[in-house]
Write a protein that holds these residues in place. Structure first.
Motif, short mmCIF file in Angstrom:
data_model
loop_
_atom_site.label_atom_id
_atom_site.label_comp_id
_atom_site.label_asym_id
_atom_site.label_seq_id
_atom_site.Cartn_x
_atom_site.Cartn_y
_atom_site.Cartn_z
N ILE A 102 0.85 -1.20 0.00
CA ILE A 102 0.00 0.00 0.00
C ILE A 102 0.88 1.25 0.00
CG2 ILE A 102 -1.69 1.33 1.33
CD1 ILE A 102 -2.80 -1.32 2.38
N LEU A 103 1.95 1.22 0.78
CA LEU A 103 2.89 2.34 0.83
C LEU A 103 3.48 2.61 -0.55
CD1 LEU A 103 4.50 4.30 2.81
CD2 LEU A 103 6.30 2.56 2.73
N ARG A 104 3.84 1.54 -1.26
CA ARG A 104 4.45 1.70 -2.58
C ARG A 104 3.43 2.20 -3.60
NH1 ARG A 104 4.73 -0.65 -7.25
NH2 ARG A 104 3.29 -2.32 -6.62
N GLN A 105 2.24 1.58 -3.62
CA GLN A 105 1.24 1.93 -4.63
C GLN A 105 0.66 3.32 -4.42
OE1 GLN A 105 -1.76 -1.12 -4.79
NE2 GLN A 105 -0.50 -2.52 -5.98
N SER A 106 0.37 3.67 -3.17
CA SER A 106 -0.35 4.92 -2.89
C SER A 106 0.55 6.11 -2.60
CB SER A 106 -1.32 4.71 -1.71
OG SER A 106 -2.32 3.78 -2.05
N PHE A 107 1.78 5.85 -2.14
CA PHE A 107 2.64 6.96 -1.72
C PHE A 107 4.00 6.97 -2.39
CE2 PHE A 107 -0.37 5.98 1.66
CZ PHE A 107 -1.00 7.21 1.82
N GLY A 108 4.29 5.93 -3.18
CA GLY A 108 5.52 5.92 -3.96
C GLY A 108 6.78 5.64 -3.18
N HIS A 109 6.65 5.07 -1.96
CA HIS A 109 7.82 4.73 -1.15
C HIS A 109 7.96 3.21 -1.09
CE1 HIS A 109 7.83 8.90 -0.07
NE2 HIS A 109 6.72 8.81 0.63
N THR A 163 9.98 1.54 1.13
CA THR A 163 10.20 1.07 2.50
C THR A 163 9.68 2.10 3.49
OG1 THR A 163 12.42 2.06 2.58
CG2 THR A 163 12.27 -0.27 1.92
N PHE A 164 9.38 1.64 4.70
CA PHE A 164 8.96 2.53 5.77
C PHE A 164 10.18 3.20 6.41
CE2 PHE A 164 5.22 -0.23 5.58
CZ PHE A 164 4.19 0.71 5.68
N ARG A 165 9.98 4.40 6.92
CA ARG A 165 11.03 5.07 7.67
C ARG A 165 11.05 4.55 9.10
NH1 ARG A 165 10.52 11.45 5.77
NH2 ARG A 165 10.92 11.08 3.55
N PRO A 166 12.16 4.79 9.83
CA PRO A 166 12.26 4.28 11.20
C PRO A 166 11.07 4.73 12.05
CG PRO A 166 14.39 5.09 10.47
CD PRO A 166 13.41 5.45 9.39
N GLY A 167 10.47 3.77 12.74
CA GLY A 167 9.37 4.04 13.66
C GLY A 167 8.00 3.95 13.03
N GLN A 168 7.88 4.14 11.70
CA GLN A 168 6.57 4.19 11.07
C GLN A 168 5.80 2.87 11.20
OE1 GLN A 168 7.49 5.47 7.02
NE2 GLN A 168 6.60 7.47 7.43
#
Length: 529
Positions: free
Chosen positions: A12-19, A21-26
């Motif tokens: 979902i992070l990749r498809q909707s927000f273009g990232h 990997t998650f950042r530390p803590g997310q």
């Protein structure tokens, strides 16, 4: 969180927000919320706080409500989502007229939106709370949660009423996020929302790619010339922060007279449309420099800001960290410079003196309310009648409610509805006055801590980390401050001067089209579940 859920969230992070990997803590914060736990996330500026509740809104069955302190922040985040084809977000705030408000409320009831941005003041309206209760709330997110800390640097009285409203909405999980909360502020936020210590996810506020510099000046003329010279030399874009609207307007004029044309002012005295258009020009790269009060910048999604210059020192280290945190969110080197003129601190002492009502005014207001047995009053009427600002009047009402003097306090269009619970006594007045003076002294203490940091001969980065209760050495990617040594060449421009750039003519219709995009049927992004 198991591996399957983690992969799904990452997709979902990749498809909707273009990232990718998650950042530390997310991921840890998201996992806590999905497990139904109230969670506090303290992430550095640019650490991805907004992605947390935006992503969660796509995975939860009902509404995600985000309480945000600034209209510009709400508008910016909703615009960014819509410009990327995401039509599931909307806001309700003071910029919405009656017709817009009615239509938006109908669309929310009809299930069109998954993500709703609200000001804490708007949430006090009974019809808004009733609509949310009927619609169902899966997540209650509090952005810039340091505003809850009663003795913090940016206290807002309506934030203190949020825990009661959460209960009225069926006690959905609470996510409180901020970049600037000391240990005391974290404890206060956690206590208000019953957040267990294990559910506080705190990342370092250190931004290693930002270099901190301070420079002492002897007078206003020297400071102004130094600023103009820096604006000619530094690689932009950048922001200049001032403490007053008058200073903003004066500096913008000086810049233009000096041949620096791609610059504009921004402050709370401008009308809403003008502020939106200036912000959009800056985000699109049509302006190199924004000269602003602290009304500008919170939540602004512009990763390539290269410098922040403080023409005046802020009133607290929290405010300073928020403002310099707009630099270098793309991970590239960033530069923060503060011009130190000894007399500038008196600006903040003057502002603090005008921010809080004196005991005699408190007594006059409460005695008058008790004598007249009013059940409603307009803030403007109260302010004009007793020579108060509207903020001062709000503080009196807030602490009167806290002390049990008022009951049933609720906002209306003009001010407040309320009932007097007991007779006003000198002791009640002294109690309320003490609470207000404690808040004032807390801000004075923060101002003193700011001036001590500015006069320190120790590493500026380490001083900031100690203030936020961080231990250990944190290094910068470049020489980190004016105490340790800063190489200015790393931040100076090798391109053409600012005033020599070719500017595309400003087209208001085009700007409004980008601000308020319209998508043809079938092309907009709907709800993701």
């Amino acid at each position: 969180m198991d591996e399957v859920h983690e992969r799904r969230l990452t997709e979902i992070l990749r498809q909707s927000f273009g990232h990718s990997t998650f950042r530390p803590g997310q991921l840890e914060i998201i996992g806590g919320v999905l497990s139904g736990r109230n969670t506090l996330g303290v992430l550095p500026t640019g650490g991805g706080k907004s992605v947390l509740y935006q992503l969660l809104s796509l995975t939860l069955p009902h509404m995600t409500v985000v309480i945000s302190p600034l209209v510009s922040l709400m508008i910016d985040q909703v615009q960014r989502l819509k410009q990327n084809g995401k039509q599931y977000a909307v806001y309700l705030n003071s910029t919405c007229d009656a017709a817009e408000m009615k239509q938006t409320l109908q669309e929310i009831r009809g299930g069109k939106y998954k993500l709703l941005y609200l000001s804490p003041e708007k949430l006090q309206q009974p019809y808004v709370r009733a609509m949310l209760k009927a619609r169902g709330v899966s997540l209650f997110a509090v952005d810039e949660a340091h505003c809850i800390a009663q003795w913090g640097h940016d206290f807002r009285t309506d934030y203190m009423r949020l825990p009661t409203i959460v209960e009225q909405l069926g006690s959905p999980p609470v996510l409180a996020v901020t970049a600037t909360a000391t240990m005391d502020a974290q404890r206060e936020i956690a206590e208000l929302f019953s957040i267990h210590p294990d559910n506080r996810i705190v990342q370092s506020m250190n931004r290693p790619n930002i270099a901190f510099e301070r420079v002492t000046v002897e007078n206003e003329a020297q400071k102004r010339e130094l600023l103009l010279d820096d604006l000619r030399k530094l690689t932009g874009p950048g922001i200049v922060y001032c403490s007053t609207r008058q200073a903003v307007e004066t500096l913008v004029l000086q810049c233009r007279l000096s041949g620096i044309d791609r610059v504009h002012g921004y402050h709370g005295g401008m009308n809403g449309l003008d502020r939106m258009l200036v912000q959009e020009q800056f985000l699109r790269g049509e302006l190199d420099v924004i000269v602003a009060t602290n009304a500008f910048g919170m939540g602004i999604d512009k990763p390539d800001i290269r410098y922040v210059l403080h023409y005046h020192a802020p009133a607290s280290l929290e405010a300073y960290v928020q403002e310099v945190g707009r630099v270098g969110r793309d991970g590239q080197p960033g530069y923060a410079r503060l011009y130190m003129l000894e007399e500038d601190v008196h600006i903040h002492y003057h502002m603090l003196g005008a921010e809080y009502p004196e005991e005699n005014r408190i007594s006059q207001v409460l005695t008058w309310l008790g004598a007249h047995q009013r059940e409603s009053i307009g803030l403007q009427e109260l302010a004009e009648g007793f020579d108060l600002s509207e903020n001062q009047a709000e503080l009196i009402f807030f602490y009167a409610e806290q002390c049990g003097l008022l009951d049933g306090l609720a906002p209306n269009r003009a001010g407040f509805l309320f009932k007097m619970r007991k007779t006003v006594t000198p002791e009640t007045v002294r109690q309320i006055s003490r609470l207000i003076q404690n808040a004032k002294w807390s801000k004075l203490h923060k101002l003193q801590q700011m001036t001590e940091w500015l006069s320190s001969q120790q590493c500026l980065r380490q001083g900031l980390l100690r203030y936020f209760d961080e231990d250990g050495q944190q290094e910068g990617t470049l020489p980190c401050c004016s105490i340790c040594g800063v190489d200015r060449i790393a931040y100076e421009s090798v391109r053409e001067p600012l005033q020599a750039k070719v500017v595309r003519p400003w087209d208001m219709k085009e700007a409004l089209r980008l601000l308020l995009p319209v998508y043809p049927p079938g092309k907009e992004e709907g709800n993701v579940t």
